[in-house]
Design an enzyme around this catalytic site. Structure first.
Site, short mmCIF file in Angstrom:
data_model
loop_
_atom_site.label_atom_id
_atom_site.label_comp_id
_atom_site.label_asym_id
_atom_site.label_seq_id
_atom_site.Cartn_x
_atom_site.Cartn_y
_atom_site.Cartn_z
N GLU A 1 0.83 -1.79 0.04
CA GLU A 1 0.23 0.16 -0.58
C GLU A 1 1.28 1.79 0.37
O GLU A 1 1.48 1.41 0.85
CB GLU A 1 -1.04 0.15 1.32
CG GLU A 1 -1.73 0.74 1.32
CD GLU A 1 -2.29 1.60 2.31
OE1 GLU A 1 -2.94 0.72 3.60
OE2 GLU A 1 -2.36 2.53 2.43
N CYS B 1 -2.18 7.83 5.03
CA CYS B 1 -3.13 7.31 4.03
C CYS B 1 -4.41 7.73 2.79
O CYS B 1 -4.58 7.80 1.87
CB CYS B 1 -2.67 5.81 3.06
SG CYS B 1 -3.01 4.94 4.52
#
Lengths: 499, 499
Positions: free
Chosen positions: A244, A281
């Site tokens: 990720e 994020c």
């Protein structure tokens, strides 16, 4: 070589240095993980679920000391860290539920049929664990995406031994968490080698190339993730690498929403942008708004407060990122300064749609932290012509009123192909741990858009199918035996049910 | 540049040369595929199912001419080719069933819960197509793993436009099949660009690197597959590359089985080894047998017949492979010769377990074709110590009698981690198209052990999850609307059902 944490508030070393794991030690740890695989993968789903719950309970029991250590290394503050610890233990408990429910093994039974083309023998298929998994901890979630975080929880649930690579900025937090996890697993009867941890960049590179490691999970920067991804794919036997990486999380605020609740939106945006010093994020890095709305947004961001970032490197990258933005966009607001050693200020930049469209790539470089780029639009159609060209993201959001319905639907139709989660009238920060969560998306949000790193289905990353053909019933795994002794959901001759 | 097929029986050119697709043409084809994506992925599951059935019907309707062309380019013979065409059309029909059943979208609905940590908003998740897919045809299945084969069928079913790279040995068969598929899709109302085909190696390399292509499927050699895999992973935005590469398909024949039905086993083995001139990815290349059984096996293989291989290159690789085997193992039997230009003879080699164990890698190089390596064992425990070190395969088989039960179970426990399909008392050749099929396995059997290239779940390769958060019910895809208007299996608040 050693790994040293620092207090972001003071810039001083936190605790003693932790020795980097040597190559020989990494080898031994991987060998133990490989040895543990047969026993851990052979442990019943019920027993693995109970072990995960023991780990969850142990983390809760040690919450106070874990939060204190993490606060010293991250400056994220005790309320946030205690909440994150609860999130982490609940995440382990979710996977216990997933294990007991049992449908994640996708048990499938086909009876024989010699009369079709091609003929079908008796087939019984299920998912099973891949083997030992390497987990690379993130710095921005010292618990939930770290040593005992989602990658570890889902891999252990799957039946895979886990070797964690500790984040180099958090050796003390990592060590303390690893102790709690290892002890709880041992008490639950998990075989030695089911869980271990390594320190240092070299150990991480070695891990992802080690023959015993069969898959890897990573949360972090695009640069670091790409380097490890390339190592994993360049192996003689490539392995799945679930990274990720970076995400700008575009949002569109539609005119009707501004007219209906402009003040509330401005405040919500400023709050989402600066939450946790913007170190999520899912931070809303890029937002498209009607031109007249900029003033309200700037005012709201001007009222926010800065804080300490996690590391000196992250602070420096934020400084460089905001300087790059300042060269190409107008600085419209600055939040209050922070006295901390690694402190930064929120910043809001603005550019018009035509200028943005002239160099989408330049304007969509992620700037990790509490900096937002606002793109002002006059014409919704010009905006829609552009949205499909945005890079992949974890989230994409729409703020709309009832009068915006057509445009909201158009935005959703585009966003669903550039982001893993498409949000309506909510902010992207905050990631639920649930069956229905998707935390992923097209590159560069992740290295593999087929999966999620959060939620029940993240377990699928560590599982591979196997089909048993023609085996006597008693020799099959219980999940595949005729009588369905475990009463799990299965597919039988094409039909889902409990048969 | 052009692509030319040859008649394996005569070695003469078959039909006219087909021009290689130019870079500009590949670009245009990919652009059309990208344009078609919105419409094809937005086509209802029912309409896509109907389109697949139209393609299936069209293939059946043209079976005679397709088989004739393919026989000229492959020498596989009309009975086999007609059977394979039926397999191919039935495969398309299976995916129509999968589409209508609807559970493959994994629709998941979570209601909001503000009281848990972390809080959960309303989440609605499903799988959706990735985008245009490149399909690389195999030579050994001119229909079932080629232009209209499993990769194409599953990708079209998923909602992905497909660009096929024709196998360079079969331009005429590829062209004829592509015409049938394209016409049927157009008649079914599929948008232009949903399906196209390119010719030549350069076009293939360009395809896998093209920004419009979002995933690729491949069946072929380890060398060719690795090259394309590396291109796909080396892109600025890596894409999933599903390669089915090499497989030696180990088998163990246990002592009780030999005692019980030795003659039948010898004949079954020889037949499986030489079926289709051994040109199956599931060919039993490596078989462990009790030492005294070699004589019977050799006798059976001696009675088999050779035939024409698909191409001169494959024949030459077979010759080189059998020469390499002859240097390190004893040649125990040779089948009857073939008069064909690309003709080869079946060959059986033998080596004892200790010698084999001394260099497993050397003895487990795949030799594509009707060559078998027999490894003789005296001691079952020594055999089991070795099995886990075999390379990944598509299949692994056990032949056992009731008296072998313990050893059969031990073999299964090992084999399930080195092969995608573990077989009991049957031969590995023959791959059913079913819900429960797994045609995959660890490297080098495939580039990605998480998936299958045959069977209903092969559709998962072309799908990525997306979660809608907080959207009004009417703006959601029908699969996720509250009332479940399509009555598909879904997971609601963690429970699978029709709710």
């Amino acid at each position: 070589m050693s790994v040293q944490g620092f207090n972001p508030r003071t810039g001083q070393a936190f605790g003693a240095a932790t020795a980097s794991t040597t190559a020989a030690e990494v080898d031994a740890i991987c060998a133990r993980a490989q040895q543990a695989f047969a026993a851990w993968s052979g442990t019943s789903r019920d027993a693995r679920a109970a072990a995960l719950e023991k780990v969850a309970d142990a983390i809760d029991a040690h919450a106070g000391e874990l939060a204190a250590v993490a606060d010293g290394e991250t400056a994220l503050g005790l309320p946030r860290l205690n909440g994150e610890i609860k999130r982490t233990s609940n995440q382990l408990r979710l996977f216990a539920t997933v294990l007991r429910e049992g449908s994640y093994v996708e048990a499938t039974l086909d009876s024989a049929d010699a009369g079709i083309v091609p003929p079908r023998p008796e087939l019984r298929r299920m998912l099973q664990p891949l083997g030992p998994v390497a987990v690379f901890s993130a710095s921005n979630f010292p618990f939930a995406f770290s040593v005992a975080g989602g990658d570890t929880a889902s891999a252990l649930a799957a039946g895979c031994p886990v070797v964690v690579k500790a984040h180099s900025a958090q050796p003390a937090t990592s060590h303390a968490t690893a102790q709690v996890v290892a002890r709880a697993l041992a008490e639950a009867g998990a075989p030695a080698g089911t869980f271990d941890i390594v320190y240092g960049t070299a150990a991480g590179s070695q891990l992802v190339r080690h023959p015993a490691i069969k898959a890897a999970g990573f949360t972090g920067s695009t640069t670091g993730g790409r380097t490890l991804f390339d190592l994993a794919q360049g192996r003689p036997d490539p392995i799945p690498f679930y990274g990720e990486l970076g995400s700008i999380n575009p949002g569109v605020i539609l005119p009707g929403a501004v007219a209906e609740r402009g003040a509330e939106l401005a405040q919500g945006y400023a709050q989402s942008l600066t939450l946790g010093v913007g170190q999520f994020c899912t931070n809303p890095g890029l937002t498209f708004v009607p031109t007249p709305f900029v003033g309200q947004l700037a005012e709201a961001v001007g009222r926010t407060a800065g804080g300490a970032m996690l590391t000196a490197r992250i602070r420096d990258a934020y400084t460089a990122g905001t300087q790059a933005l300042a060269a190409h966009a107008r600085l419209d607001a600055v939040g209050n300064a922070s006295e901390d050693a690694y402190g930064v200020q929120p910043q809001l930049f603005t550019v018009d749609l035509a200028t943005f469209a002239g160099d989408v790539q330049k304007y969509t470089e992620e700037c990790f932290g509490p900096a937002g780029l606002i793109v002002t639009y006059e014409d919704v159609d010009a905006l829609f012509a552009l949205l499909g060209h945005l890079p992949g993201s974890l989230t994409a959001s729409v703020q709309a009123a009832a009068s915006d319905a057509d445009n909201a639907a158009k935005a959703a139709a585009i966003f669903r192909h550039i982001a893993g989660r498409v949000i309506y009238n909510q902010w992207p920060t905050g990631v639920a741990v649930a069956w229905g969560m998707q935390h992923g998306g097209p590159w560069p949000a992740t290295t593999n858009a087929l999966h999620t790193s959060v939620g029940a289905t993240s377990i699928r990353r560590w599982l591979a199918p196997v089909t048993f053909q023609g085996w006597p019933d008693a020799m099959l795994p219980q999940e595949l035996q005729d009588a369905n002794p475990m009463k799990i959901p299965r597919r039988r001759d094409g039909v889902l049910g409990l048969g």
